[in-house]
Design a protein around this motif. Structure first.
Motif, mmCIF file in Angstrom:
data_model
loop_
_atom_site.group_PDB
_atom_site.id
_atom_site.type_symbol
_atom_site.label_atom_id
_atom_site.label_comp_id
_atom_site.label_asym_id
_atom_site.label_seq_id
_atom_site.Cartn_x
_atom_site.Cartn_y
_atom_site.Cartn_z
ATOM 1 N N ALA A 3 0.835 -1.206 0.000
ATOM 2 C CA ALA A 3 0.000 0.000 0.000
ATOM 3 C C ALA A 3 0.869 1.255 0.000
ATOM 4 O O ALA A 3 0.522 2.261 -0.648
ATOM 5 C CB ALA A 3 -0.936 -0.012 1.199
ATOM 6 N N LEU A 40 -2.380 -2.102 -4.950
ATOM 7 C CA LEU A 40 -3.457 -2.049 -3.966
ATOM 8 C C LEU A 40 -4.298 -3.314 -3.989
ATOM 9 O O LEU A 40 -4.752 -3.790 -2.947
ATOM 10 C CB LEU A 40 -4.344 -0.831 -4.214
ATOM 11 N N ALA A 41 -4.516 -3.883 -5.161
ATOM 12 C CA ALA A 41 -5.261 -5.140 -5.255
ATOM 13 C C ALA A 41 -4.501 -6.274 -4.584
ATOM 14 O O ALA A 41 -5.096 -7.103 -3.880
ATOM 15 C CB ALA A 41 -5.536 -5.475 -6.719
ATOM 16 N N HIS A 43 -2.356 -5.916 -2.148
ATOM 17 C CA HIS A 43 -2.404 -5.633 -0.718
ATOM 18 C C HIS A 43 -3.753 -6.044 -0.128
ATOM 19 O O HIS A 43 -3.815 -6.618 0.963
ATOM 20 C CB HIS A 43 -2.147 -4.147 -0.470
ATOM 21 N N SER A 44 -4.829 -5.769 -0.851
ATOM 22 C CA SER A 44 -6.171 -6.132 -0.374
ATOM 23 C C SER A 44 -6.371 -7.637 -0.309
ATOM 24 O O SER A 44 -7.126 -8.133 0.526
ATOM 25 C CB SER A 44 -7.233 -5.530 -1.292
ATOM 26 N N SER A 45 -5.694 -8.368 -1.185
ATOM 27 C CA SER A 45 -5.832 -9.825 -1.164
ATOM 28 C C SER A 45 -4.935 -10.475 -0.116
ATOM 29 O O SER A 45 -5.017 -11.673 0.100
ATOM 30 C CB SER A 45 -5.515 -10.405 -2.537
ATOM 31 N N SER A 49 0.911 -8.631 3.414
ATOM 32 C CA SER A 49 0.532 -8.354 4.798
ATOM 33 C C SER A 49 1.555 -8.835 5.820
ATOM 34 O O SER A 49 1.420 -8.540 6.993
ATOM 35 C CB SER A 49 -0.831 -8.991 5.099
#
Length: 60
Positions: A3, A40-41, A43-45, A49
């Motif tokens: 991100a 960003l996609a 990171h969202s998945s 992390s």
């Protein structure tokens, strides 16, 4: 972490677009925005992390 990289790319794309800097096609604001959206996609998945602990309990 991904991100933060996406945010940096968005800022660079904004500055290039706002100053109307002439750049090559690879570094156009649109291509930087698309790379930022891909980060960003990811990171969202949950890709960037961090590491999860391997075991739930203590080893004896």
């Amino acid at each position: 972490m991904l991100a933060f990289a996406a945010a940096v790319l968005f800022v660079i794309a904004f500055v290039v677009h706002a100053t109307e800097t002439s750049t090559e096609a690879v570094f156009s604001p649109t291509s930087l925005m698309l790379v930022g959206l891909a980060l960003l996609a990811l990171h969202s998945s949950g890709v960037g992390s961090g590491w999860a602990p391997r075991g739930r309990g203590r080893r004896r």
